[in-house]
Design an enzyme around this catalytic site. Sequence first.
Site, PDB file in Angstrom:
ATOM      1  N   GLY A  18      -6.081   1.408   8.448  1.00 52.76           N
ATOM      2  CA  GLY A  18      -4.520   1.406   8.715  1.00 52.76           C
ATOM      3  C   GLY A  18      -3.705   1.135   7.623  1.00 52.76           C
ATOM      4  O   GLY A  18      -3.996   0.332   6.754  1.00 52.76           O
ATOM      5  N   ARG A  79      -9.652   6.336   8.552  1.00 51.52           N
ATOM      6  CA  ARG A  79     -10.753   5.456   9.134  1.00 51.52           C
ATOM      7  C   ARG A  79     -12.101   5.884   9.097  1.00 51.52           C
ATOM      8  O   ARG A  79     -12.878   5.780   9.942  1.00 51.52           O
ATOM      9  CB  ARG A  79     -10.231   4.994  10.606  1.00 51.52           C
ATOM     10  CG  ARG A  79      -9.026   4.445  10.518  1.00 51.52           C
ATOM     11  CD  ARG A  79      -8.887   3.599  11.938  1.00 51.52           C
ATOM     12  NE  ARG A  79      -7.517   3.093  12.096  1.00 51.52           N
ATOM     13  CZ  ARG A  79      -6.983   1.890  11.794  1.00 51.52           C
ATOM     14  NH1 ARG A  79      -8.051   1.131  11.304  1.00 51.52           N
ATOM     15  NH2 ARG A  79      -5.919   1.431  12.063  1.00 51.52           N
ATOM     16  N   ASP A 110     -10.947  -5.171   7.152  1.00 48.16           N
ATOM     17  CA  ASP A 110     -12.282  -5.523   7.764  1.00 48.16           C
ATOM     18  C   ASP A 110     -13.360  -4.400   7.479  1.00 48.16           C
ATOM     19  O   ASP A 110     -14.470  -4.361   7.016  1.00 48.16           O
ATOM     20  CB  ASP A 110     -12.077  -5.846   9.147  1.00 48.16           C
ATOM     21  CG  ASP A 110     -13.309  -6.383   9.642  1.00 48.16           C
ATOM     22  OD1 ASP A 110     -14.059  -6.700   9.214  1.00 48.16           O
ATOM     23  OD2 ASP A 110     -13.640  -6.228  11.142  1.00 48.16           O
ATOM     24  N   THR A 132      -4.388  -6.056   5.373  1.00 49.08           N
ATOM     25  CA  THR A 132      -4.247  -5.516   6.815  1.00 49.08           C
ATOM     26  C   THR A 132      -3.194  -6.172   7.474  1.00 49.08           C
ATOM     27  O   THR A 132      -2.851  -7.473   7.247  1.00 49.08           O
ATOM     28  CB  THR A 132      -5.398  -6.117   7.744  1.00 49.08           C
ATOM     29  OG1 THR A 132      -5.128  -5.829   9.109  1.00 49.08           O
ATOM     30  CG2 THR A 132      -6.081  -7.480   7.224  1.00 49.08           C
ATOM     31  N   ASP A 134      -2.567  -7.035  10.026  1.00 47.78           N
ATOM     32  CA  ASP A 134      -3.193  -8.082  11.356  1.00 47.78           C
ATOM     33  C   ASP A 134      -3.622  -9.356  10.642  1.00 47.78           C
ATOM     34  O   ASP A 134      -3.538 -10.247  11.395  1.00 47.78           O
ATOM     35  CB  ASP A 134      -4.444  -7.443  11.765  1.00 47.78           C
ATOM     36  CG  ASP A 134      -4.295  -6.162  12.606  1.00 47.78           C
ATOM     37  OD1 ASP A 134      -3.018  -6.025  13.139  1.00 47.78           O
ATOM     38  OD2 ASP A 134      -5.237  -5.448  12.999  1.00 47.78           O
ATOM     39  N   ASP A 136      -6.341 -10.611   9.590  1.00 50.57           N
ATOM     40  CA  ASP A 136      -7.455 -11.444  10.162  1.00 50.57           C
ATOM     41  C   ASP A 136      -8.675 -11.503   9.299  1.00 50.57           C
ATOM     42  O   ASP A 136      -9.844 -11.482   9.865  1.00 50.57           O
ATOM     43  CB  ASP A 136      -7.678 -10.708  11.692  1.00 50.57           C
ATOM     44  CG  ASP A 136      -7.905  -9.228  11.533  1.00 50.57           C
ATOM     45  OD1 ASP A 136      -7.879  -8.539  10.504  1.00 50.57           O
ATOM     46  OD2 ASP A 136      -8.218  -8.588  12.425  1.00 50.57           O
ATOM     47  N   GLY A 177      -2.061  -6.204  16.935  1.00 48.49           N
ATOM     48  CA  GLY A 177      -2.954  -7.161  16.610  1.00 48.49           C
ATOM     49  C   GLY A 177      -4.233  -7.322  17.650  1.00 48.49           C
ATOM     50  O   GLY A 177      -3.873  -7.587  19.104  1.00 48.49           O
ATOM     51  N   ARG A 178      -5.169  -6.673  17.136  1.00 51.17           N
ATOM     52  CA  ARG A 178      -6.298  -6.183  18.195  1.00 51.17           C
ATOM     53  C   ARG A 178      -7.167  -7.471  18.442  1.00 51.17           C
ATOM     54  O   ARG A 178      -7.296  -7.757  19.410  1.00 51.17           O
ATOM     55  CB  ARG A 178      -7.123  -5.178  17.175  1.00 51.17           C
ATOM     56  CG  ARG A 178      -8.460  -4.926  17.888  1.00 51.17           C
ATOM     57  CD  ARG A 178      -9.022  -3.909  16.842  1.00 51.17           C
ATOM     58  NE  ARG A 178      -8.296  -2.603  16.875  1.00 51.17           N
ATOM     59  CZ  ARG A 178      -8.437  -1.496  17.763  1.00 51.17           C
ATOM     60  NH1 ARG A 178      -9.131  -1.686  18.783  1.00 51.17           N
ATOM     61  NH2 ARG A 178      -7.719  -0.685  17.556  1.00 51.17           N
ATOM     62  N   ARG A 285       4.228  -1.190  10.759  1.00 55.54           N
ATOM     63  CA  ARG A 285       3.376  -0.728   9.441  1.00 55.54           C
ATOM     64  C   ARG A 285       4.444   0.192   8.560  1.00 55.54           C
ATOM     65  O   ARG A 285       3.940   0.322   7.447  1.00 55.54           O
ATOM     66  CB  ARG A 285       2.308   0.053  10.118  1.00 55.54           C
ATOM     67  CG  ARG A 285       1.198  -1.119  10.659  1.00 55.54           C
ATOM     68  CD  ARG A 285      -0.215  -0.554  10.502  1.00 55.54           C
ATOM     69  NE  ARG A 285      -0.559   1.095  10.425  1.00 55.54           N
ATOM     70  CZ  ARG A 285      -1.411   1.812  11.010  1.00 55.54           C
ATOM     71  NH1 ARG A 285      -1.919   1.131  11.929  1.00 55.54           N
ATOM     72  NH2 ARG A 285      -1.576   3.023  11.066  1.00 55.54           N
TER      73      ARG A 285
HETATM   74  O1  F6P Z   1      -4.247  -1.894  10.796  1.00 57.65           O
HETATM   75  C1  F6P Z   1      -4.715  -2.545  12.110  1.00 57.65           C
HETATM   76  C2  F6P Z   1      -4.096  -2.051  13.376  1.00 57.65           C
HETATM   77  O2  F6P Z   1      -2.627  -2.177  12.599  1.00 57.65           O
HETATM   78  C3  F6P Z   1      -4.176  -2.796  14.489  1.00 57.65           C
HETATM   79  O3  F6P Z   1      -3.392  -3.848  14.752  1.00 57.65           O
HETATM   80  C4  F6P Z   1      -3.766  -1.447  15.603  1.00 57.65           C
HETATM   81  O4  F6P Z   1      -4.435  -1.682  16.507  1.00 57.65           O
HETATM   82  C5  F6P Z   1      -4.347  -0.456  14.878  1.00 57.65           C
HETATM   83  O5  F6P Z   1      -4.129  -0.781  13.506  1.00 57.65           O
HETATM   84  C6  F6P Z   1      -3.773   1.135  15.031  1.00 57.65           C
HETATM   85  O6  F6P Z   1      -3.879   1.845  14.002  1.00 57.65           O
HETATM   86  P1  F6P Z   1      -3.974   3.183  14.189  1.00 57.65           P
HETATM   87  O7  F6P Z   1      -3.026   3.834  15.408  1.00 57.65           O
HETATM   88  O8  F6P Z   1      -3.320   3.858  13.029  1.00 57.65           O
HETATM   89  O9  F6P Z   1      -5.286   3.881  14.517  1.00 57.65           O
END
Ligand code: F6P
Length: 351
Positions: A18, A79, A110, A132, A134, A136, A177-178, A285
């Site tokens: 992301g 991704r 990660d 990130t 997040d 994390d 925040g997954r 973001r």
């Molecule tokens: O970058 C991590 C994150 O922000 C997570 O918190 C969120 O779940 C995810 O990306 C969503 O990203 P996308 O919708 O761009 O795949």
Amino acid sequence: MKLKNDDSKVVGVLTGGGDCPGLNPAIRAVVLKARSMGWKVYGFHDGWAGVVDRDFEELTEISVADILHEGGTMLGTSRTDPRKDDKAYSSVVTMFSELSIDALIAIGGDDTLSVASRLASEGLPVVGVPKTMDNDLQATDFCIGFDSAVNRVTQSIDNLRTTARSHHRVMVVEVMGRDAGWVAVVAGMAAGADYIVIPEVAVSIDEIVESLERERAKEDRHRIVVISEGANVAGINEVSEQVDDRDQFGHISLASRDLGHTLAQAIEKATGMETRVAVLGHTQRGGAPTAFDRVLGSRLGVRAVEMVRRRKWGHMPALDGRIITEVPISDAVASNRKVDLELFEIARALF
Ligand code: F6P
């Protein structure tokens, strides 16, 4: 006049996962530092996809002249996980000799860094940079993007508070925040949230309602509840592992859980207080990096190039207090760094 290093190199750089504010300052720092030593820099487009497809451009001082204050990433991102496909993975491995690249700097979280770690463990010249929103990743106090996201979310909650106060409403604010609730806790504290729900701390709808009701005795009748998208609230839902909408790294799309709306409905039903929800989504973001992220990205980018010069493969620069250290990428991706519970307790003391 800039000194040329005899040991002239070609270094590649990519951003994966992301996007977040602070990536462009890091790319700029990599380019300016490498070029000052007489090196060539290739920027791969869209994360690992650009390496697999040999989709890249040469980056010079001119390419990065005006990106320090820009959000997102000038290189694009994706991704893509090349480990999912043997052909794609071997294409990444052969890229180094095919393009005569001496080193690759992978800027990511990660997932992106897990690929970098595997490549390094197989002897390839790879250095990481932690990003990130997040926050994390293990082994670093801060990742690029977190501070910008926290500031964005804090500002949004401040804005939501004025309308919540005017209407005497509960406002549920769902943030990203997954696996870890860093954004929820830090922005929630900064904005004076009345309840914060994070993946690390089990909570039931009854506990949330009880806390909001207790607060009701106060004259001020609006409430702000911040919830991480990856949290679970006993009594309203559990994460559905059945959802089929996954990315290449196997992550379920949490947006489809609609957690904020479900919580808002449950609160309104239980308390009778009018409740609204704001899902902040990708606004968190977007936009320009904060000064902190510009400086962090710049520091980490410069250090990554220095690490290439010292052949510190399989490592990444990290923030430890005020100092930049160098840590194995494998340490950073070993597990998700959870919210410091001491910090959460401080936040909870102020609910
Ligand atoms: O970058 C991590 C994150 O922000 C997570 O918190 C969120 O779940 C995810 O990306 C969503 O990203 P996308 O919708 O761009 O795949």
